[in-house]
Design a protein around this motif. Structure first.
Motif, PDB file in Angstrom:
ATOM      1  N   GLN A  87       0.837  -1.195   0.000  1.00  0.00           N
ATOM      2  CA  GLN A  87       0.000   0.000   0.000  1.00  0.00           C
ATOM      3  C   GLN A  87       0.876   1.250   0.000  1.00  0.00           C
ATOM      4  OE1 GLN A  87      -2.814  -0.201   3.239  1.00  0.00           O
ATOM      5  NE2 GLN A  87      -3.865  -2.008   2.403  1.00  0.00           N
ATOM      6  N   HIS A  88       0.416   2.290  -0.697  1.00  0.00           N
ATOM      7  CA  HIS A  88       1.208   3.511  -0.845  1.00  0.00           C
ATOM      8  C   HIS A  88       1.344   4.269   0.478  1.00  0.00           C
ATOM      9  CE1 HIS A  88       1.454   3.017  -5.130  1.00  0.00           C
ATOM     10  NE2 HIS A  88       0.139   2.980  -5.261  1.00  0.00           N
ATOM     11  N   ASN A  89       0.292   4.264   1.293  1.00  0.00           N
ATOM     12  CA  ASN A  89       0.298   5.079   2.518  1.00  0.00           C
ATOM     13  C   ASN A  89       0.763   4.312   3.752  1.00  0.00           C
ATOM     14  OD1 ASN A  89      -1.918   3.429   2.568  1.00  0.00           O
ATOM     15  ND2 ASN A  89      -3.309   4.946   3.462  1.00  0.00           N
ATOM     16  N   ASP A  90       1.044   3.011   3.607  1.00  0.00           N
ATOM     17  CA  ASP A  90       1.493   2.217   4.748  1.00  0.00           C
ATOM     18  C   ASP A  90       2.335   1.056   4.230  1.00  0.00           C
ATOM     19  OD1 ASP A  90       1.890   0.690   7.000  1.00  0.00           O
ATOM     20  OD2 ASP A  90      -0.158   0.860   7.739  1.00  0.00           O
ATOM     21  N   SER A  91       3.633   1.155   4.443  1.00  0.00           N
ATOM     22  CA  SER A  91       4.546   0.159   3.887  1.00  0.00           C
ATOM     23  C   SER A  91       4.418  -1.208   4.543  1.00  0.00           C
ATOM     24  CB  SER A  91       5.998   0.646   4.019  1.00  0.00           C
ATOM     25  OG  SER A  91       6.348   0.811   5.382  1.00  0.00           O
ATOM     26  N   ARG A  92       3.686  -1.274   5.664  1.00  0.00           N
ATOM     27  CA  ARG A  92       3.535  -2.549   6.364  1.00  0.00           C
ATOM     28  C   ARG A  92       2.196  -3.214   6.070  1.00  0.00           C
ATOM     29  NH1 ARG A  92       7.155  -3.953   9.953  1.00  0.00           N
ATOM     30  NH2 ARG A  92       5.669  -5.260  11.077  1.00  0.00           N
ATOM     31  N   ARG A  93       1.494  -2.679   5.066  1.00  0.00           N
ATOM     32  CA  ARG A  93       0.218  -3.297   4.667  1.00  0.00           C
ATOM     33  C   ARG A  93       0.248  -3.583   3.161  1.00  0.00           C
ATOM     34  NH1 ARG A  93      -3.477  -4.149   8.127  1.00  0.00           N
ATOM     35  NH2 ARG A  93      -5.070  -4.430   6.538  1.00  0.00           N
ATOM     36  N   PHE A  94      -0.477  -4.641   2.771  1.00  0.00           N
ATOM     37  CA  PHE A  94      -0.448  -5.114   1.391  1.00  0.00           C
ATOM     38  C   PHE A  94      -1.860  -5.406   0.903  1.00  0.00           C
ATOM     39  CE2 PHE A  94       3.612  -5.903   3.244  1.00  0.00           C
ATOM     40  CZ  PHE A  94       4.533  -5.719   2.225  1.00  0.00           C
ATOM     41  N   ASN A  95      -2.090  -5.115  -0.373  1.00  0.00           N
ATOM     42  CA  ASN A  95      -3.360  -5.436  -1.019  1.00  0.00           C
ATOM     43  C   ASN A  95      -3.219  -6.756  -1.776  1.00  0.00           C
ATOM     44  OD1 ASN A  95      -4.551  -3.058  -0.110  1.00  0.00           O
ATOM     45  ND2 ASN A  95      -3.919  -1.917  -1.928  1.00  0.00           N
ATOM     46  N   ILE A  96      -4.176  -7.639  -1.545  1.00  0.00           N
ATOM     47  CA  ILE A  96      -4.177  -8.943  -2.188  1.00  0.00           C
ATOM     48  C   ILE A  96      -5.214  -8.948  -3.314  1.00  0.00           C
ATOM     49  CG2 ILE A  96      -4.440 -11.435  -1.845  1.00  0.00           C
ATOM     50  CD1 ILE A  96      -2.108 -10.139  -0.304  1.00  0.00           C
ATOM     51  N   PHE A  97      -4.793  -9.367  -4.497  1.00  0.00           N
ATOM     52  CA  PHE A  97      -5.682  -9.444  -5.659  1.00  0.00           C
ATOM     53  C   PHE A  97      -5.888 -10.921  -6.018  1.00  0.00           C
ATOM     54  CE2 PHE A  97      -3.992  -5.250  -5.679  1.00  0.00           C
ATOM     55  CZ  PHE A  97      -4.963  -4.440  -6.264  1.00  0.00           C
ATOM     56  N   ILE A  98      -7.148 -11.298  -6.175  1.00  0.00           N
ATOM     57  CA  ILE A  98      -7.498 -12.658  -6.584  1.00  0.00           C
ATOM     58  C   ILE A  98      -8.164 -12.581  -7.951  1.00  0.00           C
ATOM     59  CG2 ILE A  98      -8.937 -14.681  -6.054  1.00  0.00           C
ATOM     60  CD1 ILE A  98      -8.515 -14.110  -3.115  1.00  0.00           C
ATOM     61  N   ASP A  99      -7.595 -13.311  -8.899  1.00  0.00           N
ATOM     62  CA  ASP A  99      -8.089 -13.288 -10.286  1.00  0.00           C
ATOM     63  C   ASP A  99      -8.194 -11.850 -10.788  1.00  0.00           C
ATOM     64  OD1 ASP A  99      -8.212 -16.062 -10.283  1.00  0.00           O
ATOM     65  OD2 ASP A  99     -10.312 -16.096  -9.639  1.00  0.00           O
ATOM     66  N   ASN A 100      -7.124 -11.069 -10.494  1.00  0.00           N
ATOM     67  CA  ASN A 100      -6.978  -9.675 -10.949  1.00  0.00           C
ATOM     68  C   ASN A 100      -7.967  -8.700 -10.312  1.00  0.00           C
ATOM     69  OD1 ASN A 100      -4.820 -10.311 -12.778  1.00  0.00           O
ATOM     70  ND2 ASN A 100      -6.370 -11.207 -14.152  1.00  0.00           N
ATOM     71  N   GLU A 101      -8.672  -9.130  -9.256  1.00  0.00           N
ATOM     72  CA  GLU A 101      -9.602  -8.250  -8.550  1.00  0.00           C
ATOM     73  C   GLU A 101      -9.122  -8.073  -7.110  1.00  0.00           C
ATOM     74  OE1 GLU A 101     -12.238  -6.674  -9.723  1.00  0.00           O
ATOM     75  OE2 GLU A 101     -12.142  -7.535 -11.756  1.00  0.00           O
ATOM     76  N   PHE A 102      -9.223  -6.809  -6.613  1.00  0.00           N
ATOM     77  CA  PHE A 102      -8.840  -6.570  -5.218  1.00  0.00           C
ATOM     78  C   PHE A 102      -9.704  -7.428  -4.307  1.00  0.00           C
ATOM     79  CE2 PHE A 102      -9.787  -4.395  -1.200  1.00  0.00           C
ATOM     80  CZ  PHE A 102      -8.506  -4.366  -0.642  1.00  0.00           C
ATOM     81  N   ALA A 103      -9.060  -8.097  -3.348  1.00  0.00           N
ATOM     82  CA  ALA A 103      -9.797  -8.984  -2.446  1.00  0.00           C
ATOM     83  C   ALA A 103      -9.756  -8.511  -0.996  1.00  0.00           C
ATOM     84  CB  ALA A 103      -9.238 -10.404  -2.542  1.00  0.00           C
ATOM     85  N   ILE A 104      -8.549  -8.123  -0.520  1.00  0.00           N
ATOM     86  CA  ILE A 104      -8.432  -7.770   0.904  1.00  0.00           C
ATOM     87  C   ILE A 104      -7.110  -7.056   1.143  1.00  0.00           C
ATOM     88  CG2 ILE A 104      -7.300  -9.963   1.510  1.00  0.00           C
ATOM     89  CD1 ILE A 104      -8.801  -9.939   4.168  1.00  0.00           C
ATOM     90  N   GLY A 105      -7.089  -6.190   2.151  1.00  0.00           N
ATOM     91  CA  GLY A 105      -5.845  -5.574   2.609  1.00  0.00           C
ATOM     92  C   GLY A 105      -5.392  -6.274   3.874  1.00  0.00           C
ATOM     93  N   ILE A 106      -4.128  -6.633   3.947  1.00  0.00           N
ATOM     94  CA  ILE A 106      -3.621  -7.356   5.111  1.00  0.00           C
ATOM     95  C   ILE A 106      -2.307  -6.735   5.590  1.00  0.00           C
ATOM     96  CG2 ILE A 106      -4.703  -9.532   4.404  1.00  0.00           C
ATOM     97  CD1 ILE A 106      -1.937 -10.473   3.477  1.00  0.00           C
ATOM     98  N   SER A 107      -1.927  -7.079   6.812  1.00  0.00           N
ATOM     99  CA  SER A 107      -0.686  -6.574   7.383  1.00  0.00           C
ATOM    100  C   SER A 107       0.490  -7.440   6.940  1.00  0.00           C
ATOM    101  CB  SER A 107      -0.773  -6.584   8.912  1.00  0.00           C
ATOM    102  OG  SER A 107      -0.810  -7.920   9.387  1.00  0.00           O
ATOM    103  N   LEU A 108       1.675  -6.910   7.146  1.00  0.00           N
ATOM    104  CA  LEU A 108       2.886  -7.676   6.872  1.00  0.00           C
ATOM    105  C   LEU A 108       2.925  -8.925   7.751  1.00  0.00           C
ATOM    106  CD1 LEU A 108       5.661  -8.040   5.547  1.00  0.00           C
ATOM    107  CD2 LEU A 108       6.612  -6.496   7.292  1.00  0.00           C
TER     108      LEU A 108
END
Length: 226
Positions: free
Chosen positions: A12-33
Motif C-alpha cells: 500500500q502507498h500510505n502504509d509500507s507494512r500493509r499489502f493489497n491482495i488481488f485474486i483473479d486480478n480483482e482486489f480482495a483484501i488488505g492485510i498486514s505484513l
C-alpha cells in the motif's frame, strides 16, 4: 467470499507494512505484513473457502493485537479493560479471548501487577481509601483475591488510618474556617467518605483535626476518647 488464484500482492502507498491482495486480478483484501508472513501467501497460490477463512481470521487476530498494543502503550490496563475495548471495536469473542491470552503469555497483561500499581498510585495521588479502591478495581474486572492481595501489598508503607489522616490534612485549610463542629465534620467527613474511607475510621480523625484548628472548642460531648 473471493475464491481463486492470487494474481498480485501490492504494498500500500500510505502504509509500507500493509499489502493489497488481488485474486483473479480483482482486489480482495488488505492485510498486514504480519498476516502476509504468517500465511505465506504468494502470487499463484490458490485460495479455497477454507484458505480464505483462515486468511481473514489471521488478519482479524493481527488487527486486534495491534489495537490492544496501542491501548497498552497509552497506559497499563486490566485484562477486562482490554477485552471490553476489543469488543467495542467489533472483534468476535474468540478473537478477543485469543488476544488477551496471548498478551498474558507475553507478560504484557498481568492483573496482579496492575492491581498493585493501581493501589499504590491511587493511594499516593488521589488519597483513596480501601472501599473506593475495591470498587475501582472491581469495575476493572480484577478478581477479588487479587484486589485483597494488592491492598495487602508490602509496598504499602502506612495503614489505612494514616492514609485517611494524610488525605484530610491535604485539604484541611479548605475546611478549617467552618463555623462549627457539625459543619466541619459534615464537610471534611463527606470529603473522606467520597474517597472511600470507612466512617468509623473518619470520626476520630475529624475530632483530632478540629481540636487542632479550634483548640478552645470543647468537643468532648460528641467525641470518642482520643
Amino acid at each position: 467470499m473471493p475464491v481463486g488464484t492470487i494474481t498480485a500482492i501490492r504494498q500500500q502507498h500510505n502504509d509500507s507494512r500493509r499489502f493489497n491482495i488481488f485474486i483473479d486480478n480483482e482486489f480482495a483484501i488488505g492485510i498486514s505484513l504480519n498476516t502476509l508472513t504468517r500465511t505465506r501467501l504468494a502470487v499463484g497460490v490458490y485460495l479455497d473457502e477454507q484458505g480464505w477463512a483462515q486468511l481473514v481470521a489471521c488478519e482479524q487476530a493481527d488487527q486486534a493485537m495491534q489495537q490492544a498494543l496501542r491501548q497498552l502503550e497509552r497506559r497499563s490496563r486490566s485484562s477486562y479493560e482490554v477485552y471490553r475495548f476489543l469488543q467495542r471495536k467489533g472483534f468476535s469473542e474468540e478473537i478477543c479471548t485469543q488476544t488477551i491470552t496471548r498478551l498474558q503469555e507475553l507478560g504484557l497483561l498481568n492483573d496482579a501487577d496492575f492491581a498493585i500499581r493501581w493501589v499504590a498510585q491511587r493511594r499516593a495521588i488521589a488519597r483513596r481509601g480501601e472501599q473506593a479502591l475495591r470498587a475501582e478495581l472491581r469495575q476493572k474486572g480484577i478478581a477479588p483475591s487479587l484486589i485483597e492481595a494488592a491492598l495487602r501489598s508490602a509496598e504499602d508503607e502506612c495503614n489505612e488510618e494514616t492514609r485517611a489522616e494524610m488525605a484530610a490534612r491535604t485539604v484541611l485549610s479548605r475546611y478549617a474556617a467552618s463555623p462549627d463542629w457539625n459543619t466541619f465534620q459534615r464537610r471534611l467527613g463527606g470529603y473522606l467518605l467520597r474517597r472511600g474511607f470507612a466512617i468509623d475510621l473518619i470520626r476520630p480523625i475529624l475530632v483530632r483535626l478540629w481540636r487542632e484548628v479550634r483548640p478552645a472548642d470543647d468537643v468532648s460531648d460528641y467525641a470518642d476518647d482520643n
